[in-house]
Design an enzyme around this catalytic site. Structure first.
Site, PDB file in Angstrom:
ATOM      1  N   SER A  23       0.849  -1.184   0.000  1.00 54.49           N
ATOM      2  CA  SER A  23       0.000   0.000   0.000  1.00 54.49           C
ATOM      3  C   SER A  23       0.886   1.235   0.000  1.00 54.49           C
ATOM      4  CB  SER A  23      -0.874   0.009   1.260  1.00 54.49           C
ATOM      5  OG  SER A  23      -1.514   1.254   1.460  1.00 54.49           O
ATOM      6  N   TYR A  80      -3.210  -0.873  10.400  1.00 57.91           N
ATOM      7  CA  TYR A  80      -3.121  -1.130   8.955  1.00 57.91           C
ATOM      8  C   TYR A  80      -1.728  -0.762   8.443  1.00 57.91           C
ATOM      9  CZ  TYR A  80      -3.902  -0.658   3.950  1.00 57.91           C
ATOM     10  OH  TYR A  80      -3.801  -0.768   2.585  1.00 57.91           O
TER      11      TYR A  80
END
Length: 199
Positions: free
Chosen positions: A63, A76
């Site tokens: 990401s 996350y």
């Protein structure tokens, strides 16, 4: 069906967002089990096959949040930084066997990440974070709604497997944030992050 494996794509993942203080131990474990241990387990299973063939690609979807951070995304971000470090180290181990490791780094993409696939850490009675957390979650939803669809990530994965290069990282729709991270002093980048995500 094809008698061999040429590429493995570890794409399973979701975002646990919200204040860390509100996250339960079960939520923390599930975030790491899915985003980190899941990818590692798949890699462990497929490596004997790829080593025997002396070729193949492992593609790990990280990401934008694997090289920079967002507020209310500590867990996350931690999983995606883990995938980045795991993948970068793994490339050294596997290169002698003809296996290439690739990291895909999507920014906002219009998928279920911002809806069905998202988990929010909330704790009854813990309201001190609500003002800023609600602003952040609204910003993330807006970013997802305005983002390109998953085809841009699929193209990046295809490119990573077929371009014949030893390139490790493939950013997708990162909106210049990785470039800013590389050129700004930490204090300036922190101010920019606050301005973007907590306005």
């Amino acid at each position: 069906k094809f008698g061999r494996i040429d590429a493995v794509v570890n794409n399973a993942g979701y975002g646990l967002l919200g204040p860390f203080e509100a996250a339960t131990e079960e939520q923390v474990r599930r975030q790491f089990d899915t985003n980190v241990l899941g990818a590692m387990n798949v890699c462990r299973e497929v490596l004997p096959h790829l080593r025997e063939r002396k070729s193949g690609h492992i593609v790990n979807v990280a990401s934008l949040g694997g090289r920079t951070v967002f507020p209310f995304s500590s867990l996350y971000n931690a999983t995606k930084w883990a995938i980045e470090g795991f993948s970068e180290s793994l490339q050294y181990e596997l290169e002698p066997f003809g296996i290439r490791v690739k990291i895909i780094e999507p920014g906002p993409i219009n998928t279920e990440f911002y809806g069905r696939s998202q988990d929010v850490a909330e704790k009854e009675g813990l309201t001190v974070y609500d003002h800023y957390a609600s602003k952040f979650l609204a910003f993330m939803k807006r970013s997802g709604d305005e983002a390109p669809d998953g085809s841009v990530v699929a193209q990046a994965i295809y490119d990573a497997v077929t371009d014949g290069s030893r390139k490790l990282r493939y950013p997708v729709n990162t909106k210049g944030l990785l470039f800013l991270r590389s050129i700004l002093p930490s204090s300036a980048f922190r101010l920019a992050t606050k301005a973007i995500f907590m306005r």
